[in-house]
Write an enzyme that holds these catalytic residues in place. Structure first.
Site, PDB file in Angstrom:
ATOM      1  N   HIS A 238      63.071  86.398 -37.953  1.00  0.00           N
ATOM      2  CA  HIS A 238      62.009  85.798 -37.020  1.00  0.00           C
ATOM      3  C   HIS A 238      60.998  84.366 -37.272  1.00  0.00           C
ATOM      4  N   TYR A 242      59.616  80.275 -35.633  1.00  0.00           N
ATOM      5  CA  TYR A 242      58.555  79.220 -35.225  1.00  0.00           C
ATOM      6  C   TYR A 242      58.833  78.169 -35.756  1.00  0.00           C
ATOM      7  N   HIS A 389      66.687  85.768 -23.226  1.00  0.00           N
ATOM      8  CA  HIS A 389      66.035  85.520 -23.967  1.00  0.00           C
ATOM      9  C   HIS A 389      65.843  84.212 -24.861  1.00  0.00           C
ATOM     10  N   PHE A 390      66.896  84.433 -25.601  1.00  0.00           N
ATOM     11  CA  PHE A 390      67.045  82.631 -26.387  1.00  0.00           C
ATOM     12  C   PHE A 390      67.060  81.543 -26.350  1.00  0.00           C
ATOM     13  N   HIS A 391      67.944  81.872 -24.386  1.00  0.00           N
ATOM     14  CA  HIS A 391      68.416  80.414 -24.515  1.00  0.00           C
ATOM     15  C   HIS A 391      67.077  79.936 -23.646  1.00  0.00           C
ATOM     16  N   ARG A 452      75.712  92.305 -25.430  1.00  0.00           N
ATOM     17  CA  ARG A 452      75.739  90.753 -25.845  1.00  0.00           C
ATOM     18  C   ARG A 452      77.062  90.760 -27.534  1.00  0.00           C
ATOM     19  N   ARG A 453      77.289  90.051 -27.785  1.00  0.00           N
ATOM     20  CA  ARG A 453      78.758  89.786 -28.606  1.00  0.00           C
ATOM     21  C   ARG A 453      79.571  90.233 -28.389  1.00  0.00           C
TER      22      ARG A 453
HETATM   23 FE1  HAS Z   1      62.132  86.405 -29.763  1.00  0.00          FE
HETATM   24  C1  HAS Z   1      65.563  87.831 -30.790  1.00  0.00           C
HETATM   25  C2  HAS Z   1      60.148  89.068 -29.685  1.00  0.00           C
HETATM   26  C3  HAS Z   1      60.149  84.567 -29.579  1.00  0.00           C
HETATM   27  C4  HAS Z   1      64.405  83.214 -30.515  1.00  0.00           C
HETATM   28  N1  HAS Z   1      64.493  85.378 -29.994  1.00  0.00           N
HETATM   29  C5  HAS Z   1      65.120  86.239 -30.607  1.00  0.00           C
HETATM   30  C6  HAS Z   1      66.936  85.649 -31.160  1.00  0.00           C
HETATM   31  C7  HAS Z   1      65.861  84.621 -30.815  1.00  0.00           C
HETATM   32  C8  HAS Z   1      64.555  84.285 -30.617  1.00  0.00           C
HETATM   33  C9  HAS Z   1      67.228  83.463 -31.187  1.00  0.00           C
HETATM   34  O1  HAS Z   1      60.734  91.480 -30.633  1.00  0.00           O
HETATM   35  C10 HAS Z   1      67.878  86.524 -31.434  1.00  0.00           C
HETATM   36  C11 HAS Z   1      68.212  86.991 -32.405  1.00  0.00           C
HETATM   37  C12 HAS Z   1      69.039  87.401 -33.033  1.00  0.00           C
HETATM   38  O2  HAS Z   1      70.477  87.036 -32.449  1.00  0.00           O
HETATM   39  O3  HAS Z   1      69.900  89.008 -32.857  1.00  0.00           O
HETATM   40  N2  HAS Z   1      60.254  86.423 -29.448  1.00  0.00           N
HETATM   41  C13 HAS Z   1      59.647  87.506 -29.306  1.00  0.00           C
HETATM   42  C14 HAS Z   1      58.334  87.506 -29.263  1.00  0.00           C
HETATM   43  C15 HAS Z   1      57.579  86.341 -29.412  1.00  0.00           C
HETATM   44  C16 HAS Z   1      59.528  85.083 -28.970  1.00  0.00           C
HETATM   45  C17 HAS Z   1      57.187  88.563 -29.338  1.00  0.00           C
HETATM   46  N3  HAS Z   1      61.829  83.727 -30.318  1.00  0.00           N
HETATM   47  C18 HAS Z   1      61.293  83.261 -29.741  1.00  0.00           C
HETATM   48  C19 HAS Z   1      61.216  81.836 -29.894  1.00  0.00           C
HETATM   49  C20 HAS Z   1      62.654  81.673 -30.174  1.00  0.00           C
HETATM   50  C21 HAS Z   1      62.826  83.147 -30.376  1.00  0.00           C
HETATM   51  C22 HAS Z   1      59.615  80.825 -29.742  1.00  0.00           C
HETATM   52  C23 HAS Z   1      62.888  80.519 -30.526  1.00  0.00           C
HETATM   53  C24 HAS Z   1      62.175  78.836 -30.415  1.00  0.00           C
HETATM   54  N4  HAS Z   1      62.734  87.829 -30.234  1.00  0.00           N
HETATM   55  C25 HAS Z   1      61.574  89.006 -29.845  1.00  0.00           C
HETATM   56  C26 HAS Z   1      62.445  89.676 -30.077  1.00  0.00           C
HETATM   57  C27 HAS Z   1      63.706  90.032 -30.888  1.00  0.00           C
HETATM   58  C28 HAS Z   1      64.193  88.455 -30.399  1.00  0.00           C
HETATM   59  C29 HAS Z   1      61.543  91.376 -30.339  1.00  0.00           C
HETATM   60  C30 HAS Z   1      64.737  91.069 -30.964  1.00  0.00           C
HETATM   61  C31 HAS Z   1      65.437  91.497 -29.788  1.00  0.00           C
HETATM   62  C32 HAS Z   1      67.172  92.738 -30.422  1.00  0.00           C
HETATM   63  O4  HAS Z   1      66.603  93.759 -29.846  1.00  0.00           O
HETATM   64  O5  HAS Z   1      67.916  92.448 -30.805  1.00  0.00           O
HETATM   65  C33 HAS Z   1      56.549  85.367 -28.710  1.00  0.00           C
HETATM   66  O6  HAS Z   1      56.610  84.212 -30.298  1.00  0.00           O
HETATM   67  C34 HAS Z   1      56.873  84.840 -27.388  1.00  0.00           C
HETATM   68  C35 HAS Z   1      54.724  84.210 -27.486  1.00  0.00           C
HETATM   69  C36 HAS Z   1      54.956  83.280 -26.531  1.00  0.00           C
HETATM   70  C37 HAS Z   1      54.264  83.529 -25.280  1.00  0.00           C
HETATM   71  C38 HAS Z   1      54.787  81.499 -24.189  1.00  0.00           C
HETATM   72  C39 HAS Z   1      53.709  81.469 -24.136  1.00  0.00           C
HETATM   73  C40 HAS Z   1      53.684  80.123 -23.223  1.00  0.00           C
HETATM   74  C41 HAS Z   1      53.549  79.041 -23.270  1.00  0.00           C
HETATM   75  C42 HAS Z   1      54.236  78.131 -22.675  1.00  0.00           C
HETATM   76  C43 HAS Z   1      52.418  77.240 -21.286  1.00  0.00           C
HETATM   77  C44 HAS Z   1      53.400  76.400 -20.653  1.00  0.00           C
HETATM   78  C45 HAS Z   1      52.660  75.941 -19.552  1.00  0.00           C
HETATM   79  C46 HAS Z   1      52.820  75.100 -18.310  1.00  0.00           C
HETATM   80  C47 HAS Z   1      51.113  75.286 -19.684  1.00  0.00           C
HETATM   81  C48 HAS Z   1      53.516  84.644 -24.588  1.00  0.00           C
HETATM   82  C49 HAS Z   1      52.312  78.157 -24.727  1.00  0.00           C
HETATM   83  C50 HAS Z   1      52.522  74.751 -16.985  1.00  0.00           C
HETATM   84  C51 HAS Z   1      53.242  73.715 -16.807  1.00  0.00           C
HETATM   85  C52 HAS Z   1      52.463  73.081 -15.464  1.00  0.00           C
HETATM   86  C53 HAS Z   1      53.742  72.617 -14.412  1.00  0.00           C
HETATM   87  C54 HAS Z   1      51.658  73.130 -15.513  1.00  0.00           C
HETATM   88  C1  HEM Z   2      75.304  82.588 -27.971  1.00  0.00           C
HETATM   89  C2  HEM Z   2      76.089  79.848 -23.729  1.00  0.00           C
HETATM   90  C3  HEM Z   2      73.710  76.542 -25.587  1.00  0.00           C
HETATM   91  C4  HEM Z   2      72.382  78.765 -29.186  1.00  0.00           C
HETATM   92  C5  HEM Z   2      75.120  81.998 -26.573  1.00  0.00           C
HETATM   93  C6  HEM Z   2      76.160  83.494 -25.711  1.00  0.00           C
HETATM   94  C7  HEM Z   2      76.204  82.449 -24.623  1.00  0.00           C
HETATM   95  C8  HEM Z   2      75.735  81.343 -24.875  1.00  0.00           C
HETATM   96  C9  HEM Z   2      77.074  82.953 -23.169  1.00  0.00           C
HETATM   97  C10 HEM Z   2      76.319  84.723 -25.939  1.00  0.00           C
HETATM   98  C11 HEM Z   2      77.921  84.958 -26.191  1.00  0.00           C
HETATM   99  C12 HEM Z   2      78.013  86.106 -26.147  1.00  0.00           C
HETATM  100  O1  HEM Z   2      76.937  87.065 -27.257  1.00  0.00           O
HETATM  101  O2  HEM Z   2      78.984  86.144 -26.956  1.00  0.00           O
HETATM  102  C13 HEM Z   2      75.409  78.373 -23.818  1.00  0.00           C
HETATM  103  C14 HEM Z   2      75.550  77.498 -22.818  1.00  0.00           C
HETATM  104  C15 HEM Z   2      74.988  76.528 -23.174  1.00  0.00           C
HETATM  105  C16 HEM Z   2      74.285  77.013 -25.218  1.00  0.00           C
HETATM  106  C17 HEM Z   2      76.396  77.979 -21.931  1.00  0.00           C
HETATM  107  C18 HEM Z   2      74.706  74.633 -22.629  1.00  0.00           C
HETATM  108  C19 HEM Z   2      75.510  74.546 -23.082  1.00  0.00           C
HETATM  109  C20 HEM Z   2      72.911  77.023 -27.050  1.00  0.00           C
HETATM  110  C21 HEM Z   2      71.929  76.043 -27.856  1.00  0.00           C
HETATM  111  C22 HEM Z   2      70.904  76.535 -28.119  1.00  0.00           C
HETATM  112  C23 HEM Z   2      72.221  77.698 -28.504  1.00  0.00           C
HETATM  113  C24 HEM Z   2      71.021  74.591 -27.003  1.00  0.00           C
HETATM  114  C25 HEM Z   2      70.114  76.829 -29.509  1.00  0.00           C
HETATM  115  C26 HEM Z   2      70.008  75.612 -29.879  1.00  0.00           C
HETATM  116  C27 HEM Z   2      72.872  80.278 -29.284  1.00  0.00           C
HETATM  117  C28 HEM Z   2      72.842  81.467 -29.722  1.00  0.00           C
HETATM  118  C29 HEM Z   2      73.660  82.199 -29.811  1.00  0.00           C
HETATM  119  C30 HEM Z   2      74.056  81.961 -28.531  1.00  0.00           C
HETATM  120  C31 HEM Z   2      72.308  81.427 -31.222  1.00  0.00           C
HETATM  121  C32 HEM Z   2      74.427  83.825 -31.158  1.00  0.00           C
HETATM  122  C33 HEM Z   2      75.108  83.653 -31.115  1.00  0.00           C
HETATM  123  C34 HEM Z   2      75.247  84.773 -31.658  1.00  0.00           C
HETATM  124  O3  HEM Z   2      75.131  85.752 -31.032  1.00  0.00           O
HETATM  125  O4  HEM Z   2      75.829  84.466 -32.897  1.00  0.00           O
HETATM  126  N1  HEM Z   2      75.128  81.248 -25.989  1.00  0.00           N
HETATM  127  N2  HEM Z   2      74.588  78.622 -25.036  1.00  0.00           N
HETATM  128  N3  HEM Z   2      72.915  78.228 -27.266  1.00  0.00           N
HETATM  129  N4  HEM Z   2      73.743  80.358 -27.908  1.00  0.00           N
HETATM  130 FE1  HEM Z   2      74.040  79.766 -26.676  1.00  0.00          FE
HETATM  131 CU    CU Z   3      61.808  87.530 -34.371  1.00  0.00          CU
END
Ligand code: HAS
Ligand code: HEM
Ligand code: CU
Length: 573
Positions: A238, A242, A389-391, A452-453
């Site tokens: 997790h 960050y 979520h994570f893309h 997924r996967r």
């Molecule tokens: Fe996540 C699964 C919960 C944030 C990445 N997350 C994943 C996985 C990845 C990932 C890679 O609780 C998959 C792992 C796997 O392969 O199994 N995630 C959270 C929560 C947050 C969160 C509570 N995740 C992230 C971030 C990631 C990331 C950051 C990568 C960089 N996530 C989970 C949970 C799972 C999970 C469960 C497990 C799911 C499962 O069932 O397997 C929080 O940190 C999010 C807080 C964020 C906010 C948003 C703040 C918004 C901002 C933008 C403001 C925009 C502005 C734009 C100001 C509350 C800062 C203004 C625009 C104008 C035009 C003016």
């Molecule tokens: C998994 C598409 C770019 C990180 C996947 C999956 C898809 C996908 C469809 C799900 C596969 C599955 O669950 O079977 C794409 C496409 C991309 C892209 C079309 C853009 C061209 C990225 C980028 C990142 C990323 C930029 C991170 C920097 C991952 C990770 C997984 C994943 C961590 C999970 C692998 C796993 O479950 O083991 N992607 N992706 N992808 N992608 Fe991407």
């Molecule tokens: Cu997490």
């Protein structure tokens, strides 16, 4: 440029021009290695998107030569994008920035040694990955068992990142000793807090790989405990998200406001957000294990609440970022409740990339809160919702921000001019559009129950999805793969043509876009606000983080150690 801070003590040499040249070269090496890894990883993505569009391309003989299976491709995609790209970029970025910010000379031999170690780890791990000998996905859950070479290479890579962490903390402490009573400058503060967080975070993965996976894959133990391995993995897994996000936040806080023509909101609030990430990032890993047996529910609930707590600094960031963008736009004549948005410099690809990354993160963060809620988790866990979520978190909030950073960083490091700012701008919009489409398609399919996967497009599996009403989200997902492919071509055209062009300017003529703060922290601790003084002792905060982690992980891990299971490995590919 960053205001160079006088190296007041003769014992603490500032950056001389030879060191700066070497440091810039090193940063360029880190960044280019990172983006080469991403290039390969991203080429595989569209194939996976086609899979989720119901189109199976994995039986074509030409592709079969390169990747043996869907899962070998998916392993490469996850490892190269999420682990290699991020870590290399971040290691260069978060060494360069504090060294410049503090104007302290790093030991360049050590810094190059670290880069070479990390690269050696990467190349080592790449061999079994490419030979289909470690098709264990980027989470390498046992009892899936890969070649020991993979685990050793990965361990060396992570160890190298800890060396960078150590060097930055060292630089900061040297600066502190030479400048007693001074407030740590904010860019350094953010970098050091992130590195310290990563040190606490990495302990779980290091323990898993060094004490469990390496001896086991070498045949030294007769089995390994999958539950304990998963728990140690998510201790790191997790907070690693960050570790990917905070370096982007550094840019959103410190550089984006200037690029948008304005100022950072508040240094104190910025420091509070990072202090909170330092303390609360790690003790939340069980939100990935709600479905795991033999973990008490009460601990899952505690990790859930801590997860909600660690969303708070992201919410602070959302308000700070919005405030600084509004400040910028109003300074340029922007009016209205939201009409000011039009006055942002939308022609600037670097700024646009980051604002679009933020917009994606509104949805990514909201989805994260859903995932974290134990009531919703069973609906979305292990479905296509999760890659959705994570893309839009790591795949866009992080990646698109780093892409945007490259548009000024490469000219700043090399003196080369950005090739075609117009193409750069186009690449950013295509990426954003593609990822939003992808997220829509994948979240939607996940709600319908598509896992997924899974190679859902394989003919043997297709029938299982016949009854589902998912033609539209499948189409969206397939299309998004094409859009993202175009985005990648555009982006890499810009990056490669820039890198291959001749040097034209003095690199310093593209300065680091450091922003002023509307509410600065004050140079000395004595003048600073209570908040600034309380957030300054980062080592004490690290200690608090460690204590909290032991409190919420100790009782979870102890029974697993007491009932250690020796499960033999499996090779499913
Ligand atoms: Fe996540 C699964 C919960 C944030 C990445 N997350 C994943 C996985 C990845 C990932 C890679 O609780 C998959 C792992 C796997 O392969 O199994 N995630 C959270 C929560 C947050 C969160 C509570 N995740 C992230 C971030 C990631 C990331 C950051 C990568 C960089 N996530 C989970 C949970 C799972 C999970 C469960 C497990 C799911 C499962 O069932 O397997 C929080 O940190 C999010 C807080 C964020 C906010 C948003 C703040 C918004 C901002 C933008 C403001 C925009 C502005 C734009 C100001 C509350 C800062 C203004 C625009 C104008 C035009 C003016
Ligand atoms: C998994 C598409 C770019 C990180 C996947 C999956 C898809 C996908 C469809 C799900 C596969 C599955 O669950 O079977 C794409 C496409 C991309 C892209 C079309 C853009 C061209 C990225 C980028 C990142 C990323 C930029 C991170 C920097 C991952 C990770 C997984 C994943 C961590 C999970 C692998 C796993 O479950 O083991 N992607 N992706 N992808 N992608 Fe991407
Ligand atoms: Cu997490």
């Amino acid at each position: 440029a960053l205001p160079s801070r006088p190296a007041s003590s003769p014992a603490l040499p500032g950056l001389d021009s030879a060191t700066l040249t070497s440091l810039k070269k090193l940063t360029q090496y880190y960044a280019v290695t990172a983006f080469l890894a991403l290039m390969i990883g991203v080429l595989l993505g569209p194939l996976q998107a086609l899979n989720y569009g119901g189109i199976n391309v994995y039986d074509y003989p030409l592709l079969k030569v390169l990747i043996r299976s869907y899962y070998q491709g998916l392993t490469l995609h996850g490892v190269l994008n999420a682990l290699v790209f991020t870590q290399f970029f971040i290691s260069g970025w978060m060494l360069y920035l504090p060294a410049r910010d503090l104007n302290v000379r790093p030991n360049m031999r050590f810094a190059w040694f670290t880069y070479l170690t990390m690269t050696a780890g990467l190349l080592t791990a790449a061999v079994p990955l490419l030979m289909n000998d470690a098709t264990v996905l980027y989470t390498f859950y046992p009892p899936l068992e890969g070649s020991p070479v993979f685990y050793i290479g990965a361990a060396v890579m992570v160890a190298a990142s800890l060396l960078v962490a150590g060097q930055v903390v060292w630089l900061w402490l040297a600066w502190k000793r030479a400048h007693p009573g001074r407030v740590t400058p904010v860019v350094t503060y953010m970098s050091v807090a992130t590195w310290l967080m990563w040190i606490v975070a990495a302990l779980g993965l290091v323990a898993e790989v060094v004490f469990m996976l390496i001896p086991w894959s070498l045949g030294l133990t007769r089995g390994v405990d999958p539950l304990l391995a998963r728990t140690l993995f998510w201790w790191t897994g997790h907070p690693i998200v960050y570790f990917w996000l905070l370096p982007a936040y550094i840019s959103w806080y410190a550089f984006l406001p200037r690029q948008a023509g304005g100022r950072m909101a508040s240094e104190g609030l910025t420091r509070l957000a990072f202090a909170m990430f330092l303390v609360f990032s790690v003790p939340v890993g069980l939100h990935h294990q709600y479905a795991d047996p033999n973990v008490q529910n009460s601990w899952k609930v505690i990790h859930m609440f801590l997860t909600f707590l660690v969303a708070v600094p992201s919410l602070l960031t959302a308000f700070s970022a919005a405030a600084s963008l509004e400040d910028a736009a109003r300074a340029q004549g922007g009016r209205g409740l939201i009409g000011w948005v039009r006055r942002l410099p939308w022609r600037n690809a670097g700024m646009t990339a980051q604002v679009l990354a933020m917009v994606s993160f509104i949805f990514g963060g909201a989805g994260g809160i859903v995932n974290a809620s134990m009531a919703f988790a069973p609906v979305v866990h292990n479905t296509a919702w999760i890659p959705g979520h994570f893309h839009i978190t790591v795949g866009t909030a992080t990646t698109l921000t780093f892409m945007g950073v490259m548009f000024w960083l490469v000219p700043h490091l090399t003196g080369k001019r950005l090739f075609s700012p117009r193409l750069a701008l186009a690449s950013v919009w295509w990426w954003f559009g593609g990822m939003m489409l992808f997220a829509l398609g994948m979240h939607w399919q996940g709600l319908a129950g598509v896992p997924r996967r899974a190679q859902v497009s394989a003919s043997a599996q297709q029938a299982a999805y016949d009854g589902m009403n998912i033609a539209l989200p499948k189409l969206l997902t397939a299309l998004s793969g094409g859009v993202l492919f175009v985005a990648a071509i555009l982006f890499y055209t810009v990056l490669i043509r820039t890198l291959l062009s001749p040097r034209q300017d003095d690199p310093e003529s593209t300065p680091i876009p450091t922003s002023e703060a509307i509410s600065p922290a004050g140079p000395t601790l004595r003048e600073a606000s209570l908040l600034v003084r309380r957030t300054e002792p980062l080592l004490a905060l690290t200690f608090a983080a460690l204590v909290l982690v032991i409190l919420v992980y100790g009782p979870v891990i102890a029974p697993m150690l007491a009932n250690y299971q020796f499960i033999p490995g499996q090779r499913l590919w």
